[in-house]
Write an enzyme that holds these catalytic residues in place. Structure first.
Site, PDB file in Angstrom:
ATOM      1  N   HIS A 236      19.444  -0.556  -8.467  1.00 41.37           N
ATOM      2  CA  HIS A 236      18.702  -1.655  -9.087  1.00 41.37           C
ATOM      3  C   HIS A 236      19.717  -2.723  -9.472  1.00 41.37           C
ATOM      4  O   HIS A 236      20.768  -2.399 -10.023  1.00 41.37           O
ATOM      5  CB  HIS A 236      17.981  -1.119 -10.327  1.00 41.37           C
ATOM      6  CG  HIS A 236      16.945  -2.044 -10.873  1.00 41.37           C
ATOM      7  ND1 HIS A 236      17.266  -3.227 -11.475  1.00 41.37           N
ATOM      8  CD2 HIS A 236      15.588  -1.947 -10.904  1.00 41.37           C
ATOM      9  CE1 HIS A 236      16.151  -3.834 -11.869  1.00 41.37           C
ATOM     10  NE2 HIS A 236      15.118  -3.070 -11.528  1.00 41.37           N
ATOM     11  N   ARG A 256      13.102 -11.042 -14.528  1.00 39.93           N
ATOM     12  CA  ARG A 256      13.152 -12.084 -13.491  1.00 39.93           C
ATOM     13  C   ARG A 256      11.738 -12.514 -13.097  1.00 39.93           C
ATOM     14  O   ARG A 256      11.492 -13.672 -12.803  1.00 39.93           O
ATOM     15  CB  ARG A 256      13.948 -11.577 -12.287  1.00 39.93           C
ATOM     16  CG  ARG A 256      15.452 -11.571 -12.545  1.00 39.93           C
ATOM     17  CD  ARG A 256      16.216 -10.802 -11.483  1.00 39.93           C
ATOM     18  NE  ARG A 256      16.029  -9.352 -11.634  1.00 39.93           N
ATOM     19  CZ  ARG A 256      15.877  -8.497 -10.647  1.00 39.93           C
ATOM     20  NH1 ARG A 256      15.884  -8.925  -9.396  1.00 39.93           N
ATOM     21  NH2 ARG A 256      15.729  -7.217 -10.873  1.00 39.93           N
TER      22      ARG A 256
END
Ligand code: FAD
Length: 624
Positions: A236, A256
């Protein structure tokens, strides 16, 4: 001889995360007796940590969404080495599974007109993730537990299964140790569902908790099942990098998705610099468009496209590694992830708003996580982030419709099973996978059990042998320290089989794994059997070494870069050759690990048509 209680069930589910719970609920609804085993306390599974949401084409926020687009997104994200049938079932059935969860009492965030709210996530064309703030996994587990608890499922907590037994070819049962009492328990069952989650603890930096040592992968492999796609380990892009004690803890992609941007030490928004060809048409051309996308608004008369921070995880992770390697990293070896640019942009162009209130509502866990662990206020200051081992796409090979492995009666679902994600999983697709394929595993395991009369037989000699194996570390007064071995393995996987891979390094890794395996046979522990972490670590080593070897062998065999696998010595995709095959691992007759290629079966025309349409009218090379 060793004393142990024997528990008998039609279906035994090993693992009580989302997949195991959903499987247990379904099996018990079919009217068979179900046992559910977990390594720690019920409710503490990995699933509880899931933050961002569940992917399902409910089309609540964007009416154009449907299962076909979700299917095409999943295949594109997986770079076409996915099991297409699983990806199809998953996309088709996820909306029903989410609505069912809602009917069972899950509280989701809502649209203004009261439907389940959906958020943006990397690689998903439309806002698709149903969520509860950034605590979606907690709500999923709570709901499944509340619902499941009244269905007569027998729960066995703090029992770690370390060996499966067979009766001839058929699965017959399992042995576990009881952490609290240090004793053994045996389960006899007609069908077993493995739902043990991931392998993150094979690496030094990981978002995974201590429980994720690849037990299900190893139990299945030792029992004669196959593992596929083990080279595909998802790093990740955003884990915490500071302070050292919390390195690896996840920073959800939801940051995000809600407008967080990545910057290097020069303040540059570097993700705009490197957009892969197959995502160009879907990616924003500038910051303005990216922010409008977050708000689901128009840009120059058409729908705004995703900011490059929401490209797939494999790509974002590699871009971060490059920034750090080339000297543009943050002080503690990551990059910056910040909300302030969005806050300013929003306040200027949309309306005045209170950033503290806004972010605390959108990302409550992240706010507290940074406040408590790093003493940092994310509403005012940038976070420092870097890649962390997060998820494994590879796992137990199972039939797409029933989730049964090649061992009759042995099923697998959730993260320990493989197929649906191909070379890279899209965020949010795991929670939906747990529900869709977990349900299927439970349903078919129950059916398998119902079709058989009489419980299989477990050979007492095999139980004795397994128990003696488990107790052997106590017999040695001197020997290797299990924690030391575990740490050496984690370092070597991190350094030699991590985000960037090379043949010479991986060959060295294989040699070291072999040496560690020999040393592990001489591991010694002392103390009592009750709650003895040294002993547990000694037993986990077998699983960690098995999955580490499988990852390394598969990564060596795939001489190309695809999705989560990046080979420095083969930096390109070779779609004509490797884009059409999976790696398959099985234990050979001599007990050694064997690996081979297997071609992916051809995709039916109707699915090809969907992919062509979603891919600008052309078929990707892998499917030609
Ligand atoms: P788990 O939930 O991992 O449960 C495994 C179970 O198996 C546990 O009960 C454990 O005790 C038990 N077990 C393991 N070994 C043994 C053994 N030997 N004997 C007995 N029991 C055993 N995915 C998404 O889709 N959306 C997200 O927003 C998201 N966020 C995430 C955030 C974090 C921090 C992490 C770590 C993951 C996230 N993921 C997300 C991924 C997702 O949460 C996991 O892939 C998923 O929860 C795995 O579920 P599972 O049911 O397969 O296994």
């Amino acid at each position: 001889s060793i004393n142990y209680p024997i528990y008998e069930h039609d279906v035994l589910v090993i693992g009580a995360g989302g997949a195991g719970l959903r499987a247990a609920i379904e099996a018990s609804a079919a009217g068979v007796s179900v046992g559910l085993v977990c390594k720690s306390l019920l409710g503490k599974a990995h699933t509880v940590m899931a933050e961002g949401g569940i992917a399902a084409a409910l089309a609540n926020v964007d009416a154009r969404d449907n299962w076909k687009v979700h299917f095409a997104d999943t295949m594109r994200g997986g770079q076409y080495v996915n099991n297409w049938r699983m990806a199809q079932l998953h996309a088709q059935e996820a909306p029903a599974r989410v609505k069912e969860l809602e009917a069972w009492g899950a509280v989701f965030d809502r649209t203004p007109d009261g439907r389940i709210l959906q958020r943006n996530f990397g690689g998903h064309k439309y806002p698709r993730l149903a969520h509860v703030g950034d605590r979606t996994g907690l709500e999923l587990i709570r709901t499944l537990q509340d619902y499941g608890i009244h269905r007569g499922i027998s729960v066995y907590m703090e029992r770690t299964v370390f060996r499966l037994f067979k009766d001839g070819e058929r699965i017959a049962g399992a042995i576990a140790y009881d952490r609290e009492r240090g004793r053994f328990v045996v389960f006899r069952a007609k069908a077993i569902v493995l739902a043990t989650g991931g392998v993150g603890r094979a690496y030094k930096i990981t978002s995974n908790s201590w429980e994720y040592t690849g037990d299900g992968h190893t139990l299945a492999y030792d029992a004669g099942a196959e593992l596929i796609d083990m080279e595909f380990v998802q790093f990740h892009p955003t884990g915490m990098v500071w302070p050292p004690g919390v390195r690896g803890i996840l920073v959800t992609e939801g940051v995000r998705g809600e407008g967080g941007v990545l910057r290097n030490s020069q303040g540059e928004r570097f993700m705009f610099r490197d957009i892969p060809d197959n995502y160009k048409a879907q990616t924003a051309e500038n910051e303005e468009e990216g922010f409008l996308y977050v708000l689901a608004e128009k840009y120059q008369g058409r729908d705004a496209r995703r900011p490059p921070e929401l490209l797939t995880r494999d790509h974002v992770a590699r871009c971060i590694v490059r920034e750090v390697k080339e000297g543009r990293g943050s002080p503690h070896g990551g990059v910056f992830l910040e909300l302030q640019t969005f806050s300013r942009w929003y306040a200027q162009r949309v309306k005045r708003f209170d950033p503290v209130e806004h972010w605390k509502k959108k990302l409550p866990s992240m706010y507290h996580q940074f406040k408590e662990l790093a003493g940092l206020d994310i509403t005012r200051e940038p976070m420092e982030v870097g890649p962390t081992t997060h998820y494994i796409m590879g796992g137990v090979r199972v039939d797409s419709d029933t989730q049964m492995s090649r061992v009759p009666g042995l099923f697998a679902c959730g993260e320990c099973a493989a197929g649906i994600n191909g070379a890279n999983r899209l965020g949010g697709n795991s929670l939906s996978d747990l529900l869709v394929l977990g349900k299927r595993a439970g349903e078919y395991a129950a059916r398998y059990a119902q079709e058989r009369t009489g419980l299989p037989v477990i050979d007492a000699g095999q139980v004795e042998e397994a128990a003696r194996w488990a107790l052997a570390p106590f017999e040695r007064s001197q020997g290797e320290n299990p924690f030391q071995l575990q740490q050496e393995l984690q370092e070597l996987m991190q350094n030699l089989v991590g985000i960037v891979r090379r043949e010479d390094e991986m060959l060295r890794a294989l040699e070291s794994i072999e040496q560690l395996r020999r040393r592990a046979q001489n591991v010694a522990v002392s103390g009592n059997r009750e709650y003895n972490p040294g002993w547990h670590t000694a037993l986990d080593l077998h699983s960690l070494l098995t999955v580490s070897e499988a990852i390394t062998r598969a990564a060596l065999l795939r001489k190309e870069s695809r999705g989560a696998q990046f080979r420095d010595d083969y930096p390109r995709k070779d779609s004509a050759q490797y884009g059409k095959v999976n790696t398959v691992i099985a234990k050979g007759p001599d007990g050694r690990m064997q690996i081979r290629w297997e071609p992916i079966p051809p995709m039916p025309q109707e699915l090809l048509d969907i992919i062509r349409e979603e891919n600008g009218g052309v078929l990707p090379e892998e499917l030609r």
